[in-house]
Design an enzyme around this catalytic site. Structure first.
Site, PDB file in Angstrom:
ATOM      1  N   ASN A 188       0.826  -1.192   0.000  1.00  0.00           N
ATOM      2  CA  ASN A 188       0.000   0.000   0.000  1.00  0.00           C
ATOM      3  C   ASN A 188       0.872   1.258   0.000  1.00  0.00           C
ATOM      4  O   ASN A 188       2.096   1.178  -0.117  1.00  0.00           O
ATOM      5  CB  ASN A 188      -0.963  -0.035   1.202  1.00  0.00           C
ATOM      6  CG  ASN A 188      -2.312   0.556   0.872  1.00  0.00           C
ATOM      7  OD1 ASN A 188      -2.404   1.537   0.146  1.00  0.00           O
ATOM      8  ND2 ASN A 188      -3.354  -0.051   1.401  1.00  0.00           N
ATOM      9  N   HIS A 208      23.987   1.735  11.336  1.00  0.00           N
ATOM     10  CA  HIS A 208      24.901   2.837  11.651  1.00  0.00           C
ATOM     11  C   HIS A 208      25.392   2.673  13.081  1.00  0.00           C
ATOM     12  O   HIS A 208      24.671   2.178  13.945  1.00  0.00           O
ATOM     13  CB  HIS A 208      24.186   4.180  11.521  1.00  0.00           C
ATOM     14  CG  HIS A 208      23.490   4.362  10.212  1.00  0.00           C
ATOM     15  ND1 HIS A 208      24.139   4.828   9.094  1.00  0.00           N
ATOM     16  CD2 HIS A 208      22.213   4.108   9.827  1.00  0.00           C
ATOM     17  CE1 HIS A 208      23.284   4.867   8.084  1.00  0.00           C
ATOM     18  NE2 HIS A 208      22.111   4.428   8.502  1.00  0.00           N
ATOM     19  N   LYS A 220       0.351 -14.940  19.610  1.00  0.00           N
ATOM     20  CA  LYS A 220      -0.567 -16.042  19.298  1.00  0.00           C
ATOM     21  C   LYS A 220       0.068 -16.947  18.257  1.00  0.00           C
ATOM     22  O   LYS A 220       0.686 -16.482  17.303  1.00  0.00           O
ATOM     23  CB  LYS A 220      -1.860 -15.440  18.764  1.00  0.00           C
ATOM     24  CG  LYS A 220      -2.920 -16.406  18.329  1.00  0.00           C
ATOM     25  CD  LYS A 220      -4.142 -15.614  17.866  1.00  0.00           C
ATOM     26  CE  LYS A 220      -5.118 -16.462  17.124  1.00  0.00           C
ATOM     27  NZ  LYS A 220      -6.254 -15.683  16.629  1.00  0.00           N
TER      28      LYS A 220
END
Length: 184
Positions: free
Chosen positions: A84, A114, A182
């Site tokens: 998206n 970094h 879960k």
């Protein structure tokens, strides 16, 4: 080794090396074109991504604009991929995404590392760690995936999560830091 070869090997390299900076600039030009296309120009969008990415599984993919990446060639997507709006990939190392993966809006995948030491960091020396995402993975909106992470198959990552360590297959994981809540 060149600085680019060091980068791809996961070694410390100079992020201000002219070859590295040139390739980053060239990719930004390609991404600018991609993000400037009309939404109806899907054929051209797919063409750009196929030429930019290291691997595209099939023609059944969609990456909504805007999209950002550093190089593109280190990105591999499987079949039936969807991302998206505002998908960002810092692909200094390989980013491998499996089949049937869905990426929510504002998701970022980082491979660049970094130093936490400010003197070292200011030297513009960095390194990169690969990110791997398995098959059948759903990543909710505004998730951040940090360098070196591996996400297994059949995983759902809850919106807003920050994935700092590996997530095993067949799980639902959420939070900051992201943790399995879960098994499925």
């Amino acid at each position: 080794m060149t600085e680019k070869e060091k980068m791809l090997a996961g070694e410390i390299y100079s992020a201000i090396d002219p070859e590295v900076v040139k390739e980053l600039s060239e990719t930004r030009e390609i991404i600018f074109e991609y993000n400037s296309l009309r939404p109806s120009e899907t054929r051209r969008m797919k063409e750009i991504i196929k030429n930019l990415f290291g691997h595209v599984g099939d023609d059944h993919f969609l990456i909504n604009q805007p999209f950002r990446c550093d190089y593109g060639k280190q990105i591999s997507i499987g079949k039936r991929f969807f991302a998206n709006f505002n998908f960002t990939v810092l692909d200094e190392a390989p980013v491998t995404i499996g089949d049937d993966c869905f990426i929510g809006p504002n998701v970022s995948i980082y491979t660049a590392c970094h130093s936490t030491d400010p003197v070292e960091r200011n030297s513009r020396q960095e390194w990169a760690k690969s990110v791997t995402i398995g098959n059948n993975v759903w990543i909710g909106g505004s998730v951040t995936i940090l360098p070196g992470v591996s996400i297994g198959d059949n995983v759902s990552i809850g919106a807003g999560s920050v994935v700092v360590k590996d997530i095993p297959s067949n799980t639902v994981a959420v939070g900051n830091p992201c943790k399995v809540i879960k098994n499925i």
